[in-house]
Design a protein around this motif. Structure first.
Motif, short mmCIF file in Angstrom:
data_model
loop_
_atom_site.label_atom_id
_atom_site.label_comp_id
_atom_site.label_asym_id
_atom_site.label_seq_id
_atom_site.Cartn_x
_atom_site.Cartn_y
_atom_site.Cartn_z
N GLY A 44 39.86 43.57 36.80
CA GLY A 44 40.96 43.04 35.73
C GLY A 44 40.16 43.20 34.29
O GLY A 44 39.21 43.60 35.10
N GLY A 45 40.73 42.80 33.33
CA GLY A 45 39.71 42.73 31.75
C GLY A 45 39.21 41.63 31.64
O GLY A 45 37.94 41.62 30.79
N GLY A 46 39.04 40.68 32.81
CA GLY A 46 37.36 40.08 32.81
C GLY A 46 38.16 37.99 31.75
O GLY A 46 37.88 37.62 31.96
N LEU A 47 38.88 38.52 31.51
CA LEU A 47 39.93 37.42 30.52
C LEU A 47 40.30 36.74 31.45
O LEU A 47 41.02 35.38 30.73
N GLN A 48 40.81 36.42 32.48
CA GLN A 48 41.71 35.49 33.33
C GLN A 48 40.28 34.94 34.28
O GLN A 48 40.09 35.74 35.43
N LEU A 49 40.70 33.91 34.61
CA LEU A 49 39.94 33.10 35.05
C LEU A 49 40.21 33.15 36.86
O LEU A 49 39.27 33.22 36.99
N GLY A 50 41.62 33.11 36.85
CA GLY A 50 41.86 33.10 38.08
C GLY A 50 41.40 34.48 39.09
O GLY A 50 40.36 33.87 40.11
N PRO A 51 41.76 36.00 38.75
CA PRO A 51 41.07 37.07 39.42
C PRO A 51 40.26 37.00 39.31
O PRO A 51 38.59 37.89 39.95
N VAL A 52 38.98 36.74 37.69
CA VAL A 52 37.77 36.22 37.75
C VAL A 52 36.36 35.80 38.98
O VAL A 52 35.63 36.25 39.57
N THR A 53 37.34 34.82 38.96
CA THR A 53 37.74 33.67 39.63
C THR A 53 37.56 34.69 41.58
O THR A 53 35.61 34.21 42.13
N LYS A 54 37.87 35.15 42.21
CA LYS A 54 38.00 35.43 42.91
C LYS A 54 36.89 36.12 43.39
O LYS A 54 36.06 36.60 44.26
N VAL A 55 36.37 37.46 42.27
CA VAL A 55 35.90 38.62 42.21
C VAL A 55 34.00 37.45 42.33
O VAL A 55 33.00 37.95 43.14
N GLU A 56 33.93 36.75 41.54
CA GLU A 56 32.80 36.06 41.95
C GLU A 56 32.41 35.35 42.95
O GLU A 56 31.76 35.73 43.69
N LEU A 57 33.34 35.24 44.02
CA LEU A 57 33.55 34.48 45.06
C LEU A 57 33.36 34.95 46.20
O LEU A 57 31.72 34.80 46.88
N ALA A 58 33.49 36.45 46.16
CA ALA A 58 32.91 37.23 47.26
C ALA A 58 31.45 37.92 46.77
O ALA A 58 31.00 38.00 47.89
#
Length: 681
Positions: A44-58
């Motif tokens: 998404g827009g990089g402002l929500q920690l949850g979705p960003v964390t999933k991307v970073e983990l992957a």
């Protein structure tokens, strides 16, 4: 079995053996496109920690696996190309992580350190991929086109079918799936050079190359409907670089002119439709106009596909003569030269005249107090002013007050209220340079400039713009590397004027291209593949390095997970408190604070739990701890002031809210609390 195999037709057997190789390129293209699109849609827009964390983990895990594979079975060159760039990127990660120790908001600095680490991992993955699959550079470029078309196509579908995809939208500007219009614009702009490459290349099937026309047309519509001036500027710079470097100019002009013309027609038709270009339109009206837009888009795609096929097959059957190419080139140059002449003429004939128009434009662009009236309509595409002058002015004040080290990564949003002249809550400074100066000071800016210089040197060497490769022939791969360079330039130009480097879909796409580009090395130098994997005891250190890469990836992923894990544990604690299970809530919030001891939000939650259980002293002590942890954060002082006021302790509330007002003089909430504590309201 053996006699049957021996009697098989050797040509048929050869065809069966080469089929996987033929299918490998489109499969790799689909894989790149699917991964990049998934990152954009999930992050998404990089402002929500949850979705960003999933991307970073992957990303962290994938980078570790790819690096290990590259060490063990990847190709090699005479030098480890890209090592200097990756080292400096690692230094930037280190500075960002170190800023936790002096940050005004340490928890935010941790989150930014994780983000920067994942960006380093993305570049490492690019270097590893080029060592593993050096021939798949065309698949990466094709994947960029596919991902951008998928994301921008979805964005347009939210206008075509608003009832199903975006019923609550109040803005006319395209902003999904990022929630930010300029991120949509950048996603479209980044694929512009890749579309030029696809449509202008001499290699590849003509039918596939023809897909560049409808792809670029769709991206043009998305970019214009996002009203993104920064993306238009970035696309112009990236395309200018591509045309200046790549010797496929007339082919590229055919793609760009045809696609931009058709896409522009659809976009300007949409601008003239009030339901498509006006905010706060009823859903029924948006749906009706959206269906018309859908019909226009389908017609445009069909027309551009036919045009692409016609141009491609016509040029393949009868290539234009040298004289015809020269005449066409002269015509294009004349048309380009007429553009600034037309602009100057229009300004001279305006009511302000040439000098007055230039002076007014410069004032609107640079004066922090002159740029607040830009409308959220298609007219902004021709407007010069922007609120960025205000943001940048405030950011430079922060940077001057914290010259060496800044306020810590992610600290801009916390410190800005002290310097703002409005009541807007702004999370980003809308520019990498100014925000880095504020967050990481001269040290962070110095590392960033060194990183940029190293990357530019490596990237231009790969393309052959200097050194021994200057006189090398323009092979398909060299053209592809020049296209990767143009994509990265688009992202870099846009990051100078906006905060889209925080958006995973934008940043990962560009950084993967950047890593591939520097990891490739000069295109004239082959990447040598060994006949057998390097899993021999003669080189046991390779196994050790591969295991180390996996271990680092696991640690990076674990580190990225902790802030989100703490948020989830804190949410569970509040749920237990609501169910009046206070002992369980205290145990859960304590576990969350051990997971992330830097977060004051968890202290706010702990205070709420203590207060709900009637432990006023414990709540007050927790809020005082939050103030001690982040004394430069107005939110901690305001939370303490509101608590003291609710307990009837007005002198203590006045003391705390005074600090909050010093740090955020324009906070309406703090002003209200002050008036209540002072008895004036």
């Amino acid at each position: 079995m053996s006699s049957h195999a021996a009697s098989a037709d050797p040509r048929a057997l050869a065809g069966r053996l080469t089929l996987p190789r033929v299918a490998a390129e489109p499969l790799a293209t689909l894989a790149f496109g699917a991964v990049l699109a998934a990152i954009a849609l999930e992050g998404g827009g990089g402002l929500q920690l949850g979705p960003v964390t999933k991307v970073e983990l992957a990303i962290d895990v994938a980078a570790g696996g790819l690096t290990a594979a590259a060490i063990l079975v990847g190709g090699h060159t005479r030098r480890l190309w890209g090592a200097v760039t990756l080292t400096l990127m690692g230094l930037l990660v280190a500075v960002t992580a170190a800023s936790i120790t002096w940050a005004v908001e340490p928890s935010g600095a941790w989150v930014e350190a994780n983000r920067t680490l994942s960006y380093l991992a993305t570049m490492v993955a690019g270097v590893a991929l080029v060592r593993l699959f050096p021939q798949r550079w065309s698949s990466l470029l094709g994947g960029v086109v596919l991902a951008s078309v998928a994301v921008c196509g979805y964005a347009l579908l939210t206008k075509v079918f608003p009832g199903s995809l975006n019923p609550d939208e109040v803005y006319a500007r395209l902003r999904e799936p990022f929630g930010y219009w300029n991120a949509v614009g950048l996603m479209a702009a980044a694929a512009g050079p890749a579309c030029l490459w696809l449509g202008a290349r001499r290699s590849g099937h003509a039918a596939v190359s023809a897909l560049a026309y409808p792809a670029l047309g769709l991206l043009t519509v998305a970019l214009l409907l996002a009203y993104s001036r920064g993306a238009l500027l970035a696309l112009a710079v990236g395309c200018a670089l591509w045309f200046a470097v790549v010797p496929l100019r007339l082919r590229g002009v055919a793609v760009l002119a045809t696609s931009a013309f058709c896409g522009g027609l659809v976009a300007f038709w949409a601008f003239a439709s009030n339901p498509l270009s006006t905010d706060n339109v009823a859903l029924a009206d948006r749906a009706s106009a959206g269906h018309e837009l859908g019909i226009a888009l389908v017609a445009m795609l069909l027309v551009l596909l036919v045009a692409g096929l016609g141009i491609g097959f016509a040029s393949a059957q009868r290539a234009p003569s040298l004289e015809a190419r020269r005449q066409a080139g002269v015509l294009v140059l004349v048309l380009l030269a007429l553009v600034p002449v037309a602009v100057v003429g229009a300004l001279a004939l305006s009511s302000r005249g040439l000098s007055g128009s230039l002076s007014n434009g410069w004032t609107n662009l640079t004066d922090p107090h002159a740029n607040g009236n830009i409308t959220n309509s298609p007219d902004r595409l021709t407007a010069v002013g922007s609120v960025r002058a205000r943001y940048w002015n405030e950011t430079l004040k922060i940077a001057r007050a914290h010259k060496a080290l800044g306020v810590g990564a992610g600290g801009y949003a916390t410190v800005r209220p002290r310097y703002r002249t409005d009541t807007l809550d702004v999370r980003h400074a809308h520019g990498y340079v100014v925000q880095t100066l504020a967050d990481l000071g001269a040290v962070g800016m110095g590392v960033s400039l060194a990183l940029l210089a190293a990357w530019l040197a490596a990237a231009t060497r790969t393309v052959g713009l200097w050194g021994a490769g200057r006189h090398a022939p323009w092979t398909p791969e060299r053209v592809g590397m020049a296209t990767l360079l143009a994509i990265c330039v688009v992202f870099g130009v846009h990051s100078f004027v906006d905060w889209t480097w925080f958006v995973p879909g934008n940043a990962v796409l560009a950084l993967l291209c950047a890593g591939w580009l520097v990891g490739r090395g000069p295109t004239g130098e082959p990447i040598v593949r060994l006949k057998a994997p390097r899993l021999t005891m003669r080189e046991p250190w390779r196994i050790g390095l591969a295991l180390a890469a996996v271990a680092v990836a696991v640690v990076a992923a674990w580190t990225s997970w902790q802030p989100q894990r703490a948020v989830a544990e804190g949410s569970d604690a509040l749920g237990s408190a609501e169910a009046l299970r206070f002992d369980q809530a205290r145990a859960q919030i304590a576990r969350a604070e051990r997971t992330n001891p830097l977060s004051v939000d968890l202290l706010f939650q702990q205070a709420a739990i203590e207060r709900a259980d009637g432990n006023t002293a414990g709540a007050r002590s927790t809020l005082q701890e939050a103030v001690r942890n982040e004394p430069a954060n107005p939110a901690t002082w305001l939370a303490l002031a509101e608590f003291e006021l609710s307990e009837g302790r007005k002198p203590q509330a006045l003391s705390a809210v005074g600090s909050a007002l010093y740090l955020d003089p324009r906070s309406q909430e703090a002003i209200t609390t002050y008036l209540q504590a002072s008895g004036r309201q």
